[in-house]
Write an enzyme that holds these catalytic residues in place. Sequence first.
Site, mmCIF file in Angstrom:
data_model
loop_
_atom_site.group_PDB
_atom_site.id
_atom_site.type_symbol
_atom_site.label_atom_id
_atom_site.label_comp_id
_atom_site.label_asym_id
_atom_site.label_seq_id
_atom_site.Cartn_x
_atom_site.Cartn_y
_atom_site.Cartn_z
ATOM 1 N N GLU A 155 -50.370 6.124 -17.858
ATOM 2 C CA GLU A 155 -49.433 5.035 -18.122
ATOM 3 C C GLU A 155 -49.141 4.167 -16.902
ATOM 4 O OE1 GLU A 155 -45.913 6.462 -20.089
ATOM 5 O OE2 GLU A 155 -47.030 7.131 -21.849
ATOM 6 N N ASP A 201 -32.672 6.043 -32.132
ATOM 7 C CA ASP A 201 -33.439 6.226 -30.899
ATOM 8 C C ASP A 201 -34.055 4.917 -30.410
ATOM 9 O OD1 ASP A 201 -34.607 7.467 -28.724
ATOM 10 O OD2 ASP A 201 -36.279 8.329 -29.839
#
Lengths: 256, 543
Positions: free
Chosen positions: B76, B299
């Site tokens: 990432e 979330d």
Amino acid sequence: MWRKLFVLVLAHGFALGSLLAQHSYTPADVEDGGRLFRTNCTNCHGPNGDAIPTIDLGRGRFRQVYSDTDLVRIIRNGIPGTPMPANNFDEFRATTIVAYLRSMAADEARPGALAGDATRGKALFAGKGECFTCHRVKGTGSRSGPDLTEIGAMRRGTELERAMLDPDAEVLAGNRAFRAVATDGTEIIGTLLNQDAFSVQLLDSKDRLRYLQKSDLREQGYVAKSPMPAYRDKFNAQELADVVSYLSNLKGLDLP
Amino acid sequence: MITRALFLFVLSALAVQAEVTSERLLGARQEPQNWLTYSGDYNGQRHSPLSAITPENAKNLELQWVFQARSLEKFEATPLVVDGIMYTVQAPNDIVAIDAVTGRVFWIYQYRPSPAARPCCGRVNRGVAILGDTLYMATIDAHLIAIDTKNGGLIWNIPVASPEAGYALTVSPLVIKDKVVVGTAGGEYGIRGFIAAYDAKTGKEAWRFYTIPGPGEPGHETWPADSDAWKHGGASIWTTGSYDPETNLTYWGIGNPGPDWNGDVRLGDNLYSDSVVALDADTGKLKWHYQFTPHDDFDYDSTQVPVLADMEWKGRMRKVMMFANRNGFFYVLDRTNGQFLLGKPFVEVTWASGIDETGRPVKIAGTAPTRDGVLVYPGVQGGTNWYSPSYSPRTGLFYIPTWANYSTVFIKTPVKYEEGKSFTGGMPRSTVPSLRAAQVNNRKEEEGYGAVRAVDPKTGERKWEFKMSDVTDGGILTTASDVLFSGGRDGYFFALDARTGALLWKANVGGPIASGPMTFAVDGRQYVSVSAGSALFTYAVRK
């Protein structure tokens, strides 16, 4: 502050306790528990819960009589001295697994359920049912439908019966039929294996693995209905039970 | 003669390997050959002034080199490039220095995180920061470490928080002046999030801003009174913020309140969860905040990169912040004071009918999670997430890595806090895998697909869309030649015309892209890099 927390914990305790005490499991409990069971338990217990001798979870037969609370404890903590491990489920998730086990047992014990004969089922599968036209078992039959060599290790009998009576009820993404029409009008039907922004990958009806550029296609999309016919009228209840028995015994290749 | 020329060339190449001062970080876009911060510049635009790769020649992009990470975790990190040297992170926490032209490795600093590390969603890292001759990396066991750029030697290593309590650091730090700013992940473990700045020389903590106000502080009243909910309310940080030197404010997007899907134990708005905060970069004092999703049940972390630009807004120039939020809305705020200017959905949204004139979402009744589950758009991973967006001052468009047609059935379950244990209170169910890309995709378009969506920030209207088949965890890069780079779980790295969305070029990288592309130049030649699967790929136009 502590009083509130205590009330909160107590409320959750009561919620779980009453769920267990009254066996008031909801369909969602059963569904969630089934998902956890299939992911975490079937490796050892099998999809029907009967893969370990003397234990048949699917029929509510354990080594001794257990309450739901006992089962939740066992699922979370394991059984020392046996291969049953402790698991990292919270109490709620463990409770949903118990909900699923109880639901399996209720399914299996439903009145009027017929015992099937796997040998007769095998003959029906190959003959009257013409199942090899689409399905493959241990290297025999077509690949256009799902390979059933291990279906008994993945699916319960009631699920197999449901799939035969109502094939459209649930088609897994990997089993959907796909139809494409090339710009020259050629039609290609098969199972969609994979796709990306620019292409699709199919196993076509002639068992060829095909890579197709989307830019070469005039039409493309899933076939709305399952190609599998419903066997409600084709098999009587006993024949259905026989085929289910045969399929339930398909647990993989007979390795030496 | 040749020898002398060569000597001068070598000397000049060496001469430009100068220290990265804070002044250079402020003027990062004045040296477009380098990529000095996570987003390429403090403004978070991920827009490069480089223009050698054009819509006309992008078709001639070809692979220059590949770095294969010895890691099966998602890759990432956005690399930095400083004067021809690339620095990136091999997950979870190994820093790698690479020759940016050839891909040859100079050194690898291997960090072994504590076994207590428990990041919720992958043992990942999003990259390093640089100041002087020092690299800074936040680790999954909640340490911040300083490393020598020349040899990978450890300079200092400080604990930021307790990994045993569920704290982890995955963010790429942001260096501002003489401080290194990081924030803590752990929103699924009942942490109390914070952003903190550390002295770049010593690692000594300079300031700390708790993302959940304590008793007596403004905002504490948005948590239940006489309850410990605020101590375990999450509000984590895991994506790098931005910085405006003119106002000396640093902006950070803040994560979800915990427990994620059972809001019963944290009634109230739950500040500063799902907010963007503007902090004084010297003191960490809160200047203003804006909350995108009060009392979030889904979330919807607001851990997106706040993107800063100055633009004409209804007849006058304004300093704005653009923010494509996980909750499905695209926002424009005045970044000097947090004033709400615009909020429009960029995907289907079913939890709110819109944003009122005060900037508060109008929630739709009956959409909060229940025991049996409630279907809500966008799904739990959001309309977008941590994947970097891009803003091009040339096209005036804001580009969003988008999950379209994507929903989740949100199920609420009982929950109680235990230190270091998962604290989520629910079981979201979706047809799209949340974190790990599946290797094959046979979903229907109506079950969710990925896209690059170009939005006009002045109206919130979509100008164009480039559809992928699978969803995307890939960030977006734009350049001064109107080329846009991105990719997704389909496993392609591609270039689009930033003005129209037309495909210019694509390469099969054989694995999902879960990082933001970046670009740099060495000796006048432009390169573009992206990580995909477990490898880093670098391309340039064929000579």
